[in-house]
Design an enzyme around this catalytic site. Structure first.
Site, mmCIF file in Angstrom:
data_model
loop_
_atom_site.group_PDB
_atom_site.id
_atom_site.type_symbol
_atom_site.label_atom_id
_atom_site.label_comp_id
_atom_site.label_asym_id
_atom_site.label_seq_id
_atom_site.Cartn_x
_atom_site.Cartn_y
_atom_site.Cartn_z
ATOM 1 N N CYS A 85 0.846 -1.258 0.056
ATOM 2 C CA CYS A 85 0.142 0.079 -0.135
ATOM 3 C C CYS A 85 0.818 1.207 -0.058
ATOM 4 C CB CYS A 85 -1.136 -0.030 1.257
ATOM 5 S SG CYS A 85 -2.180 -1.141 1.051
ATOM 6 N N HIS A 338 -8.767 3.750 -1.325
ATOM 7 C CA HIS A 338 -7.282 3.609 -1.448
ATOM 8 C C HIS A 338 -6.814 2.846 -2.596
ATOM 9 C CE1 HIS A 338 -3.162 2.409 -0.097
ATOM 10 N NE2 HIS A 338 -3.647 1.574 0.608
HETATM 11 N N1 COA Z 1 -16.969 4.108 3.993
HETATM 12 C C1 COA Z 1 -17.853 4.994 3.450
HETATM 13 N N2 COA Z 1 -19.188 4.482 2.894
HETATM 14 C C2 COA Z 1 -18.751 3.340 1.979
HETATM 15 C C3 COA Z 1 -17.613 2.579 2.381
HETATM 16 C C4 COA Z 1 -16.496 3.317 3.216
HETATM 17 N N3 COA Z 1 -15.565 2.444 3.450
HETATM 18 N N4 COA Z 1 -17.672 1.403 1.470
HETATM 19 C C5 COA Z 1 -18.779 1.705 0.864
HETATM 20 N N5 COA Z 1 -19.502 2.698 1.283
HETATM 21 C C6 COA Z 1 -20.991 3.198 0.633
HETATM 22 C C7 COA Z 1 -20.843 3.163 -0.708
HETATM 23 O O1 COA Z 1 -20.832 4.468 -1.171
HETATM 24 C C8 COA Z 1 -22.372 2.966 -1.050
HETATM 25 O O2 COA Z 1 -23.179 4.047 -0.790
HETATM 26 P P1 COA Z 1 -24.519 4.132 -1.642
HETATM 27 O O3 COA Z 1 -25.524 3.022 -1.460
HETATM 28 O O4 COA Z 1 -25.153 5.400 -0.898
HETATM 29 O O5 COA Z 1 -24.173 4.368 -3.022
HETATM 30 C C9 COA Z 1 -22.684 1.730 0.148
HETATM 31 O O6 COA Z 1 -21.694 2.093 1.068
HETATM 32 C C10 COA Z 1 -22.501 0.296 -0.319
HETATM 33 O O7 COA Z 1 -21.274 0.375 -1.317
HETATM 34 P P2 COA Z 1 -20.502 -0.982 -1.524
HETATM 35 O O8 COA Z 1 -19.259 -0.672 -2.709
HETATM 36 O O9 COA Z 1 -21.574 -2.096 -2.112
HETATM 37 O O10 COA Z 1 -19.912 -1.504 -0.427
HETATM 38 P P3 COA Z 1 -19.114 -2.796 -0.063
HETATM 39 O O11 COA Z 1 -20.041 -3.689 1.101
HETATM 40 O O12 COA Z 1 -18.967 -3.661 -1.334
HETATM 41 O O13 COA Z 1 -18.020 -2.488 0.649
HETATM 42 C C11 COA Z 1 -16.161 -2.668 2.543
HETATM 43 C C12 COA Z 1 -17.627 -1.943 1.873
HETATM 44 C C13 COA Z 1 -16.354 -1.968 3.830
HETATM 45 C C14 COA Z 1 -16.236 -3.978 2.629
HETATM 46 C C15 COA Z 1 -15.222 -1.820 1.567
HETATM 47 O O14 COA Z 1 -15.257 -0.469 1.387
HETATM 48 C C16 COA Z 1 -13.942 -2.324 1.828
HETATM 49 O O15 COA Z 1 -13.560 -3.422 1.625
HETATM 50 N N6 COA Z 1 -13.214 -1.313 2.465
HETATM 51 C C17 COA Z 1 -11.796 -1.856 3.039
HETATM 52 C C18 COA Z 1 -10.748 -1.696 1.813
HETATM 53 C C19 COA Z 1 -9.335 -2.326 2.069
HETATM 54 O O16 COA Z 1 -9.363 -3.480 2.667
HETATM 55 N N7 COA Z 1 -8.278 -1.319 1.888
HETATM 56 C C20 COA Z 1 -7.040 -1.888 2.451
HETATM 57 C C21 COA Z 1 -6.584 -1.064 3.258
HETATM 58 S S1 COA Z 1 -4.915 -1.562 3.949
#
Ligand code: COA
Length: 398
Positions: A85, A338
């Protein structure tokens, strides 16, 4: 500290950063074109003025050809780098060292990642074959371990800890709501963050960074040449990169309240930049808030709060836009998502805007006294990671 250090040897003279988000109809190549174009225009340069490129991408392409084909480069050196990352930061670090060596006059560091259409909600990576002893955890599960560990170590109950991490997400969404380039541009009420659907342990969706596409770029020249390109260069004061031995998950003394790689990385960076009290001397910090407890622990590992005190500083607003030390004034990974290859350069882009007084008024911080900004970018998991820090500033060498 790097053997001889890089303080005041190189400067940034132009930057570009695309909006981060769900770019379903744009390819990695399209995003690279946009970031490249903005950076060149910012520095008043043509493509042919760039002598060499460092391209950061974790999974959106292989080799320097992703960039040379896209920009139709005229047989210039392009090196693709990857460091989890911290990939975008690694592109920047390598470009800076090349310029500092005297071998290259003008270098571009550029990073890109397309995650949304990769078929995964989180990170995508092909793990190389291994002997089966590597610890396998998702990112939210691994970073989620920081929350109960911190609460337990400092006597916070689950409710109080949840208040603290909720406050971090609230602050970063507040800042992101003031940033046209962010993925999520709405303030989110505390209750909505607190009650967001569970992802892992104490972490809800709103404790996680999003998943997005984006690209960012920086143009680097020798410090003595910087004013030929711009009246407001940013001088590089420190670059620190640390890769740990990866023994955290197996080491009984590793308690998930601190990330050793970050502590060591910060020690090196502050020594190189000549910083004694980071909270007092930095105007802003852009840190790797991949998950809310990560930002909490980073406040202590980076020396912004005393051990066991960051939770109180968070609740007191010390890291808000108008606080003692604004942290993630652009909204952070929380608001930007990210896209791996781009994030480190996106953090520098906020320093570029803020330290030069060109950030939009609604999120502009006071840089009249403090002239230094820090970026912190982490790759891997607590106990098994690489950590990067840059310190940049507007003042040339004394
Ligand atoms: N923060 C704020 N809002 C978020 C979000 C987040 N992290 N992730 C998704 N949303 C919102 C989307 O905008 C969407 O909103 P809407 O319905 O108003 O359009 C809704 O939540 C659903 O989005 P979706 O893409 O279906 O979410 P998801 O369930 O597929 O993913 C997570 C949610 C948390 C699993 C995903 O954001 C994730 O995996 N984050 C971590 C990424 C990661 O591991 N990065 C590495 C860092 S080391």
């Amino acid at each position: 500290m790097a053997t001889h250090g890089i303080k005041d040897k190189v400067a940034i003279v132009g930057m570009g950063c695309t909006p981060f988000g769900e770019h379903w109809n744009r390819s990695a190549e399209d995003l690279l074109v946009d970031a490249n174009r903005e950076a060149l225009a910012d520095a008043g340069l043509e493509q042919g003025d760039i002598d060499a490129y460092w391209l950061g991408t974790m999974g959106s392409g292989f080799s320097g050809q992703l960039l040379s084909r896209t920009l139709k480069l005229d047989y210039k050196p392009v090196t693709r780098v990857e460091n989890f990352c911290a990939t975008g930061s690694e592109a920047f670090r390598n470009a800076c060292y090349a310029v500092a060596s005297g071998a290259i006059d003008v270098a571009m560091a550029i990073g890109v990642e397309k995650l949304k259409d990769s078929g995964y909600s989180g990170l995508t990576r092909a793990a190389p074959p291994h002997d089966g002893t590597a610890v396998g955890l998702t990112a939210p599960a691994a970073f989620g371990l920081l929350a109960p560990a911190y609460a337990n170590a400092y006597g916070l109950d689950d409710d109080k800890l949840k208040d603290v991490i909720t406050r971090i997400a609230w602050k970063n969404h507040y800042n992101g709501a003031r940033n046209a380039r962010a993925q999520f541009r709405k303030e989110v009420p505390l209750e909505a963050i607190r009650n967001s659907p569970k992802v892992s342990g104490m972490l809800g969706v709103m404790d996680c960074s999003g998943v997005s596409d984006g690209s960012a770029a920086a143009i680097i020249v020798r410090a003595e040449d910087a004013y030929k390109y711009t009246d407001q260069p940013l001088f590089v004061k420190a670059l620190s990169m640390v890769a740990g031995p990866g023994d955290g998950p197996m080491d009984p003394s590793f308690d998930y309240t601190s990330i050793r790689e970050v502590v060591e990385c910060a020690r090196n960076a502050y020594a190189e930049a000549g910083i004694e009290d980071p909270r007092a001397e930095l105007a802003l910090a852009e840190v790797h808030d991949c998950f809310t407890p990560t930002e909490l622990v980073l406040m202590e590992d980076l020396g912004f709060s005393d051990r066991g005190k960051a939770w109180r500083d968070v609740l007191d607003g010390a890291f808000d836009l108008a606080g003692d030390l604004p942290v993630n004034p652009d909204g952070g990974l929380k608001s930007f998502g990210h896209p791996i290859g781009a994030s480190g350069l996106r953090m520098l882009f906020e320093c570029w805007l803020q330290l030069r007084g060109t950030a939009p008024q609604e999120r502009r911080i006071d840089t009249s006294v403090k002239k230094l900004g820090l970026t912190h970018n982490l790759g891997g998991h607590p106990g098994d990671c690489v950590s990067f820090i840059s310190v940049v500033g507007t003042e040339p060498a004394a």
